[in-house]
Design a protein around this motif. Structure first.
Motif, PDB file in Angstrom:
ATOM      1  N   GLN A  70       0.833  -1.211   0.000  1.00  0.00           N
ATOM      2  CA  GLN A  70       0.000   0.000   0.000  1.00  0.00           C
ATOM      3  C   GLN A  70       0.863   1.254   0.000  1.00  0.00           C
ATOM      4  N   GLU A  73       2.127   1.774  -3.441  1.00  0.00           N
ATOM      5  CA  GLU A  73       1.035   2.246  -4.292  1.00  0.00           C
ATOM      6  C   GLU A  73       0.738   3.729  -4.023  1.00  0.00           C
ATOM      7  N   LEU A  74       0.700   4.114  -2.743  1.00  0.00           N
ATOM      8  CA  LEU A  74       0.444   5.515  -2.400  1.00  0.00           C
ATOM      9  C   LEU A  74       1.569   6.427  -2.890  1.00  0.00           C
ATOM     10  N   ASN A  76       3.418   5.902  -5.507  1.00  0.00           N
ATOM     11  CA  ASN A  76       3.226   6.011  -6.957  1.00  0.00           C
ATOM     12  C   ASN A  76       2.113   7.002  -7.279  1.00  0.00           C
ATOM     13  N   GLN A  77       1.014   6.943  -6.503  1.00  0.00           N
ATOM     14  CA  GLN A  77      -0.083   7.890  -6.712  1.00  0.00           C
ATOM     15  C   GLN A  77       0.384   9.320  -6.435  1.00  0.00           C
ATOM     16  N   GLN A  80       2.382  10.509  -9.315  1.00  0.00           N
ATOM     17  CA  GLN A  80       1.467  10.794 -10.426  1.00  0.00           C
ATOM     18  C   GLN A  80       0.744  12.118 -10.195  1.00  0.00           C
ATOM     19  N   LEU A  81       0.267  12.351  -8.975  1.00  0.00           N
ATOM     20  CA  LEU A  81      -0.423  13.613  -8.670  1.00  0.00           C
ATOM     21  C   LEU A  81       0.514  14.813  -8.789  1.00  0.00           C
ATOM     22  N   GLU A  84       0.803  15.506 -12.400  1.00  0.00           N
ATOM     23  CA  GLU A  84      -0.412  16.150 -12.898  1.00  0.00           C
ATOM     24  C   GLU A  84      -0.445  17.624 -12.471  1.00  0.00           C
TER      25      GLU A  84
END
Length: 104
Positions: A70, A73-74, A76-77, A80-81, A84
C-alpha cells in the motif's frame, strides 16, 4: 546341619534384601516415569506455543507485506499527482502567456 541353617538364613536375608531393592527400583521407576510424562507435557506445550508463534509471525509478516504494498502504491499515486500538478501549472502558465499576448 547348623551350617545348612545358617546358609539358609543368609540366603533368605539376601533374598529379602533383593526384594527390597526391587521394590525401591520399581518406586524409582514410577517416579521417573511421572517426571518423564511431565517433561513430555511441557515439551508438547512448548511445541504448541512455538506453532502459535510461527502462525502469528506468518500473519504479521503478511500484514506487513500488505502495508508495504500500500505504501508503494500511495507513493506512486503521489508521484502521479505531483506530475499532474506540474502539467496543470505548465498549462495554466501557457494560458496566461497566451492571454497576455492576446491583450497586447
Amino acid at each position: 546341619r547348623d551350617a545348612q541353617l545358617v546358609a539358609l538364613s543368609d540366603a533368605q536375608r539376601e533374598n529379602s534384601d533383593l526384594k527390597d531393592q526391587v521394590e525401591e527400583l520399581e518406586r524409582d521407576n514410577v517416579a521417573l516415569t511421572a517426571k518423564l510424562n511431565q517433561l513430555q507435557s511441557c515439551c508438547d506445550s512448548t511445541n504448541s506455543m512455538k506453532g502459535d508463534i510461527q502462525l502469528t509471525l506468518a500473519r504479521e509478516t503478511a500484514a506487513k507485506d500488505a502495508v508495504e504494498e500500500q505504501v508503494v502504491e500511495l507513493r506512486n499515486q503521489m508521484v502521479q499527482l505531483q506530475q499532474e500538478k506540474l502539467d496543470y501549472i505548465a498549462k495554466w502558465e501557457l494560458s496566461q502567456r497566451n492571454t497576455a499576448q492576446l491583450h497586447s
